[in-house]
Design an enzyme around this catalytic site. Sequence first.
Site, mmCIF file in Angstrom:
data_model
loop_
_atom_site.group_PDB
_atom_site.id
_atom_site.type_symbol
_atom_site.label_atom_id
_atom_site.label_comp_id
_atom_site.label_asym_id
_atom_site.label_seq_id
_atom_site.Cartn_x
_atom_site.Cartn_y
_atom_site.Cartn_z
ATOM 1 N N PHE A 1 0.836 -1.199 0.000
ATOM 2 C CA PHE A 1 0.000 0.000 0.000
ATOM 3 C C PHE A 1 0.872 1.250 0.000
ATOM 4 O O PHE A 1 2.087 1.205 0.184
ATOM 5 C CB PHE A 1 -0.987 -0.011 1.168
ATOM 6 C CG PHE A 1 -0.381 0.179 2.533
ATOM 7 C CD1 PHE A 1 -0.206 1.448 3.067
ATOM 8 C CD2 PHE A 1 -0.009 -0.919 3.312
ATOM 9 C CE1 PHE A 1 0.328 1.632 4.333
ATOM 10 C CE2 PHE A 1 0.518 -0.750 4.587
ATOM 11 C CZ PHE A 1 0.686 0.520 5.094
ATOM 12 N N ALA B 1 9.581 -0.935 2.135
ATOM 13 C CA ALA B 1 8.409 -1.131 1.284
ATOM 14 C C ALA B 1 7.194 -1.305 2.185
ATOM 15 O O ALA B 1 7.252 -2.040 3.169
ATOM 16 C CB ALA B 1 8.604 -2.363 0.405
ATOM 17 N N LYS B 2 6.116 -0.657 1.835
ATOM 18 C CA LYS B 2 4.916 -0.720 2.686
ATOM 19 C C LYS B 2 4.142 -2.007 2.356
ATOM 20 O O LYS B 2 3.040 -1.979 1.787
ATOM 21 C CB LYS B 2 4.072 0.531 2.486
ATOM 22 C CG LYS B 2 4.797 1.812 2.917
ATOM 23 C CD LYS B 2 4.009 3.057 2.555
ATOM 24 C CE LYS B 2 2.909 3.372 3.513
ATOM 25 N NZ LYS B 2 3.360 3.879 4.816
ATOM 26 N N ILE B 3 4.751 -3.140 2.711
ATOM 27 C CA ILE B 3 4.158 -4.452 2.456
ATOM 28 C C ILE B 3 3.127 -4.746 3.539
ATOM 29 O O ILE B 3 3.404 -4.612 4.732
ATOM 30 C CB ILE B 3 5.246 -5.534 2.413
ATOM 31 C CG1 ILE B 3 6.177 -5.280 1.218
ATOM 32 C CG2 ILE B 3 4.637 -6.937 2.325
ATOM 33 C CD1 ILE B 3 7.406 -6.183 1.176
#
Length: 328
Positions: free
Chosen positions: A39, A159-161
């Site tokens: 996201f 990383a917006k995992i």
Amino acid sequence: MKVEADQNLIVYFDGRFMPMRDARVGILTHALHYGTGVFEGLRAYWDETQQQLFAFRANEHYERWIQNCGILRIHVPLSPEELTAITLEILRRNGFRTDVYIRPLAYKSAERVGVSLDDEEAFAITALPFGEYLPADRGVHAGVSSWRRIEDNAIPPRAKICGAYVNSALASADARQSGFDEAILLNEDGHVAEGATCNIFLLRKGKLITPPVTENVLEGITRDSVMKLAASELGIETVERPVDRSELYQCDELFFTGTAVAITPVVRVDHRPVGDSVVGPMTRKLQQLYFDATRGHSPSYRDWLTPVYQAPKHEEQDLILTAAAAAL
């Protein structure tokens, strides 16, 4: 802060605009079971004087999102400019006259059981009214969490995992149950990483300090904005270096930065005062500079902003049509 979404809001899903109530995924969707989504978060700020809504550094957010999606081998079929054009259209269709939070999400969309990745993927963009996430005026009381920040070689924090945010959720929940407003996480080396959902800065002996991006932190766009504002407007360069936990107890000022929190002062850590336990003058100056930059009051930073309420240019309309075609 918890925000309940109005199901009548217009979102972008499955290649078209629709009410949020019609945007649904199946119960076996891969990302729902295994956290295989990425996201992004970006803001649009309402300025009452100009009667204008400004999207803040939208292209840069989408550039980051596309790069982060690559870590999970998710291909976003659109350019940052196309994604920004879709976002502006979402904001217009909803007629927002308040600050807004925008949430793009790309995810593995196969409906099956099995952890391996494949090429079935989708993305959506939602937007909703969004006020103050943390009490930025009076400051917050933060607590150092017993949960450690995840490592780059496990799930990259830069990383917006989606699945990685279990780490943030555990730390944040524990902090609130212990009476704190927000958590501060250390990395496995014992150095300060960041807040549960935000970067962190401290002022110590006249120097602005923040952990480097190699300390398992998000490469924040608000973080970058604050560093540029401090350098250009206050003549203060930011030192990026590892930060010890005990420095949190000895610094003069401390604050969080992020899309949701903007610039939120920390006035107490682990039941210890930060400075005089009030919002410090440097933090106040940066808050005002950021406020002015995000609402179009500072000509020097107008290139950070995209106004929403103006007639769409032909190029922007073409981008939306191209995006819709690419999604089919």
